[in-house]
Write a protein that holds these residues in place. Structure first.
Motif, mmCIF file in Angstrom:
data_model
loop_
_atom_site.group_PDB
_atom_site.id
_atom_site.type_symbol
_atom_site.label_atom_id
_atom_site.label_comp_id
_atom_site.label_asym_id
_atom_site.label_seq_id
_atom_site.Cartn_x
_atom_site.Cartn_y
_atom_site.Cartn_z
ATOM 1 N N MET A 459 1.161 -1.029 0.187
ATOM 2 C CA MET A 459 0.014 -0.109 0.031
ATOM 3 C C MET A 459 0.679 0.932 0.050
ATOM 4 O O MET A 459 2.184 1.130 0.729
ATOM 5 C CB MET A 459 -0.852 -0.130 1.099
ATOM 6 N N THR A 460 0.141 2.323 -0.363
ATOM 7 C CA THR A 460 0.799 4.212 -0.806
ATOM 8 C C THR A 460 -0.227 4.343 -0.173
ATOM 9 O O THR A 460 -0.599 5.483 -0.917
ATOM 10 C CB THR A 460 0.962 4.072 -1.713
ATOM 11 N N PRO A 461 -0.120 4.404 1.195
ATOM 12 C CA PRO A 461 -1.736 5.076 2.007
ATOM 13 C C PRO A 461 -1.467 6.473 2.246
ATOM 14 O O PRO A 461 -0.035 6.931 1.507
ATOM 15 C CB PRO A 461 -2.422 4.262 3.212
ATOM 16 N N HIS A 462 -2.271 7.820 2.567
ATOM 17 C CA HIS A 462 -2.103 9.036 2.995
ATOM 18 C C HIS A 462 -0.887 8.497 4.570
ATOM 19 O O HIS A 462 -1.747 7.913 5.296
ATOM 20 C CB HIS A 462 -2.981 9.808 3.093
ATOM 21 N N PRO A 463 -0.484 9.181 4.972
ATOM 22 C CA PRO A 463 0.111 9.081 6.445
ATOM 23 C C PRO A 463 -1.011 9.171 7.248
ATOM 24 O O PRO A 463 -1.040 9.110 8.373
ATOM 25 C CB PRO A 463 1.373 10.151 6.144
ATOM 26 N N GLN A 464 -2.358 10.202 7.484
ATOM 27 C CA GLN A 464 -2.384 10.152 8.217
ATOM 28 C C GLN A 464 -3.627 8.521 7.888
ATOM 29 O O GLN A 464 -4.463 8.816 9.445
ATOM 30 C CB GLN A 464 -3.421 10.902 8.229
ATOM 31 N N ALA A 465 -3.941 7.820 7.386
ATOM 32 C CA ALA A 465 -3.907 6.637 7.505
ATOM 33 C C ALA A 465 -3.392 5.652 8.310
ATOM 34 O O ALA A 465 -3.848 4.310 8.732
ATOM 35 C CB ALA A 465 -4.020 5.888 6.175
ATOM 36 N N LEU A 466 -1.811 6.025 8.449
ATOM 37 C CA LEU A 466 -1.256 5.535 9.300
ATOM 38 C C LEU A 466 -2.170 5.047 11.019
ATOM 39 O O LEU A 466 -1.654 4.059 11.239
ATOM 40 C CB LEU A 466 -0.397 5.377 9.755
ATOM 41 N N LYS A 467 -3.017 5.594 11.542
ATOM 42 C CA LYS A 467 -3.853 5.472 12.391
ATOM 43 C C LYS A 467 -4.388 4.418 12.739
ATOM 44 O O LYS A 467 -4.627 3.602 13.530
ATOM 45 C CB LYS A 467 -4.598 6.193 13.299
ATOM 46 N N ALA A 468 -5.285 3.473 11.473
ATOM 47 C CA ALA A 468 -6.004 3.384 11.582
ATOM 48 C C ALA A 468 -5.267 1.443 11.691
ATOM 49 O O ALA A 468 -5.990 1.104 11.051
ATOM 50 C CB ALA A 468 -7.192 3.729 10.137
ATOM 51 N N LEU A 469 -3.739 1.708 10.210
ATOM 52 C CA LEU A 469 -3.693 0.442 9.361
ATOM 53 C C LEU A 469 -2.467 -0.489 10.930
ATOM 54 O O LEU A 469 -2.091 -1.159 10.744
ATOM 55 C CB LEU A 469 -2.377 1.005 8.528
ATOM 56 N N ARG A 470 -1.357 0.735 11.574
ATOM 57 C CA ARG A 470 -0.393 0.659 12.546
ATOM 58 C C ARG A 470 -1.921 -0.037 14.007
ATOM 59 O O ARG A 470 -1.393 0.586 14.428
ATOM 60 C CB ARG A 470 0.186 1.561 13.235
ATOM 61 N N THR A 471 -2.104 -0.990 13.594
ATOM 62 C CA THR A 471 -2.444 -1.776 14.683
ATOM 63 C C THR A 471 -2.603 -3.310 15.025
ATOM 64 O O THR A 471 -1.418 -3.520 14.060
ATOM 65 C CB THR A 471 -4.263 -1.846 14.258
ATOM 66 N N PRO A 472 -2.530 -3.845 16.231
ATOM 67 C CA PRO A 472 -2.157 -5.683 16.266
ATOM 68 C C PRO A 472 -3.198 -6.473 15.454
ATOM 69 O O PRO A 472 -2.711 -6.949 14.227
ATOM 70 C CB PRO A 472 -3.129 -5.373 17.862
ATOM 71 N N GLU A 473 -4.223 -5.924 14.874
ATOM 72 C CA GLU A 473 -4.567 -6.917 13.755
ATOM 73 C C GLU A 473 -4.278 -6.925 12.122
ATOM 74 O O GLU A 473 -3.718 -8.058 11.987
ATOM 75 C CB GLU A 473 -6.347 -5.997 13.314
ATOM 76 N N ILE A 474 -3.450 -5.617 12.078
ATOM 77 C CA ILE A 474 -3.072 -5.876 10.930
ATOM 78 C C ILE A 474 -1.269 -6.416 10.438
ATOM 79 O O ILE A 474 -0.623 -6.292 10.397
ATOM 80 C CB ILE A 474 -3.463 -4.551 10.197
ATOM 81 N N LYS A 475 -1.129 -4.932 11.701
ATOM 82 C CA LYS A 475 0.864 -5.753 11.940
ATOM 83 C C LYS A 475 2.003 -5.069 10.859
ATOM 84 O O LYS A 475 2.224 -5.765 9.683
ATOM 85 C CB LYS A 475 1.491 -6.776 12.354
ATOM 86 N N PRO A 476 1.839 -3.974 10.138
ATOM 87 C CA PRO A 476 2.592 -3.504 9.351
ATOM 88 C C PRO A 476 4.008 -3.484 9.046
ATOM 89 O O PRO A 476 4.263 -2.887 10.086
ATOM 90 C CB PRO A 476 1.465 -2.178 8.248
#
Length: 571
Positions: A459-476
């Motif tokens: 992925m190449t998301p908007h930086p503010q999407a990191l709050k939703a992606l950097r979670t225990p469920e996704i583990k990016p």
């Protein structure tokens, strides 16, 4: 002592066999990993370990007579032999002289004499007890000073007017002695009464003294030994104690760099923690600023109205952004509702971490973060094209009408504006925005489906999407695609005839203003989100950057990584 094969078999039949049986019994009761069981079994069956246990048992049960040295002056005896053989012409005599002159033989004889005389322990002076000692409980502690610091700090107690031990550093000489504890009152140092002296005076006394150091201490009433913490943290800033004017003792400080893993062994002090760098188990712990202290420092720094780049505060090099508006550029497709001021409130100091081991068939998503125009979308395209059966990109949702030639679920997932707005309110989208009156966004479920299908989501998301992606469920795994310095950025893009990504209506090269925006936004992203990045790739050459990206992806898939501790607890 010579150990034969029969001895090793004997030790294996008894002690080792009992350990192996115990191992099987424990594994039946505890849900241990099979790899750990195999490792322990192979260790217990190792012949070197069995021989070591046998030597230990022989030495610990030895009841024979004490072995005394034949001579105490083997070095002098060697010199006498050499002197007496000087006039001899026999080849054996010349050979013996040559052997006795060899450095390693001289060292061996010298070591023999030292051990024979028991001259291998420091000689401590006799302890003189004063009559005044009977009036209160005191303890006399003698330590041998070496190049290693004593591992304790002192402070002046205004209430009692005495010098007391402020803290004892884990692993230091004072801690290993087991005789000095935080809170002990210091009455004398090497017979010098320190009543009325300052901590600086006491430090000068210690620095001027060589050899044994004698402390007369009055122990505190309650002495509860501190337990070593198991906390591991990742540092999100650099620290140099020599530049910190607040640290109680600069020599006791632990310098570290951003990204270092620290083992926090003691958090009892509100402002100064004790820590070691991970992996340095036998080293003395050092002082580092606590999370509370460092957050307060950063907060004070951010409150300054005029800031300069690469400011140094308390030994911490922090890149600071000047407060000015960037040049206006083309609106990006995805834009979250939060602003940068919200992100600026997050102050990153330490993050508790744990090891996450690779999960076969369940890969961590690769998230490429960077300013528009730096080349992250091209890197994503090349990565997916290198192995389409392994890498996949997310398919966005949109509220715009579907064209006749489009297939739902191929280029886009099409849905009504009302449904998409409702799902956005429910937090089902990691990022979303509006473009030409239509909604676009990436759903969290799309990311999960790629992971669960056994692919690497890129992925190449908007930086503010990191709050939703950097979670225990996704583990990016977050990789920052960083622009090179301005002159190199311009040179490399012009040489490669790179096309601007800021204008969708015509193909042209980048302008000077756009080059400045790429560099500025790169610094801004690193300042706001740098504590989240797992790796950094400087895109000064696209081919080299892509090869580095491939190496990082293989690294993530095969080597355990430090991640937020909550990610491992939820696995």
């Amino acid at each position: 002592m010579i150990i034969g094969t029969s001895d090793i078999i004997h030790i294996h039949d008894k002690d080792i066999e009992r350990l192996l049986v115990s191992l099987d019994q424990i594994c039946q009761k505890v849900d241990g990993r099979q790899a750990d069981v195999i490792f322990l079994r192979e260790l217990l069956q190792n012949r070197s370990l069995q021989a070591l246990i046998l030597v230990h048992n022989r030495v610990s049960t030895y009841n024979g007579r004490q072995i005394l040295p034949a001579v105490l002056q083997s070095c002098s005896l060697s010199e006498e032999i050499i002197s007496s053989l000087q006039s001899s012409s026999l080849p054996e005599a010349r050979e013996l002289i040559t052997v006795l002159h060899k450095p390693f033989v001289k060292s061996l004889l010298l070591t023999h004499d030292l051990i024979a005389k028991k001259d291998f322990e420091p000689a401590l002076p006799e302890i003189v007890h004063d009559a005044e000692d009977d009036e209160e409980t005191v303890k006399i502690v003698q330590l041998v000073k070496s190049n290693e610091p004593l591992g304790a700090t002192i402070k002046y107690d205004e209430r009692t007017g005495t010098i007391i031990i402020a803290r004892v550093l884990h692993g230091g000489a004072a801690d290993r002695s087991g005789l000095i504890h935080a809170g002990d009152e210091v009455h004398e140092v090497n017979g010098i009464n320190i009543k009325g002296k300052s901590p600086h005076d006491v430090v000068n006394i210690l620095q001027c003294r060589e050899g044994p150091i004698t402390f007369k201490l009055v122990p505190r009433e309650e002495c509860v030994p501190s337990r070593e913490s198991r906390l591991r943290v990742k540092a999100h800033f650099c620290y140099e104690p020599r530049l910190d004017n607040l640290i109680p003792c600069k020599e006791a400080g632990l310098p570290f760099f951003k990204g270092d893993i620290l083992h926090i062994v003691n958090q009892e002090d509100l402002h100064w923690w004790q820590a070691r760098k991970h992996g340095e188990k036998n080293s003395r712990a050092g002082l580092i600023p606590s999370r509370q202290l460092q957050e307060r420092r950063f907060a004070e720094m951010r409150d300054l109205s005029s800031l300069i780049e690469d400011d140094f505060i308390a030994g911490c090099k922090i890149p600071v952004l000047k407060d000015h508006r960037p040049r206006k550029i083309k609106k990006i497709l995805y834009d979250a509702t939060e602003n940068d001021d919200f992100d600026r409130e997050e102050i990153a100091t330490y993050e508790e971490v744990a090891k996450l081991y690779p999960r076969p068939g369940l890969y961590r998503p690769i998230i490429l973060i960077g300013p528009p125009g730096v080349g992250r979308n091209e890197l994503k395209r090349r990565l997916i094209a290198s192995d389409p059966d392994h890498f996949r990109q997310t398919i966005p949702h949109t509220s715009r009408p579907k064209f006749p030639w489009e297939v739902d679920g191929k280029e886009y997932f099409f849905c009504s504006r009302e449904i998409m707005q409702e799902e956005i309110k429910m937090g089902w989208f990691v990022e979303y925005g509006q473009y030409k009156g239509n909604l676009y966004g990436t759903s969290l479920e799309t990311v999960k489906s790629i992971i669960n299908a056994g692919y690497v989501c890129v992925m190449t998301p908007h930086p503010q999407a990191l709050k939703a992606l950097r979670t225990p469920e996704i583990k990016p795994y977050l990789i920052f695609i960083k622009p090179p310095p301005l002159d190199i950025l311009k040179e490399t893009r012009i040489q490669s005839n790179a096309r601007s990504t800021f204008d969708e209506f015509c193909s042209r090269g980048f302008t000077d203003s756009e080059f400045h925006d790429i560099v500025y936004n790169g610094h801004k992203l690193e300042f706001l989100y740098g504590h989240m990045f797992d790796a950094v790739i400087v895109n000064d050459d696209l081919l080299r950057a892509f090869q580095e990206l491939l190496q990082l992806v293989r690294f993530v898939e095969t080597v355990p990584q430090w991640v937020p501790a909550s990610w491992v607890a939820s696995s």
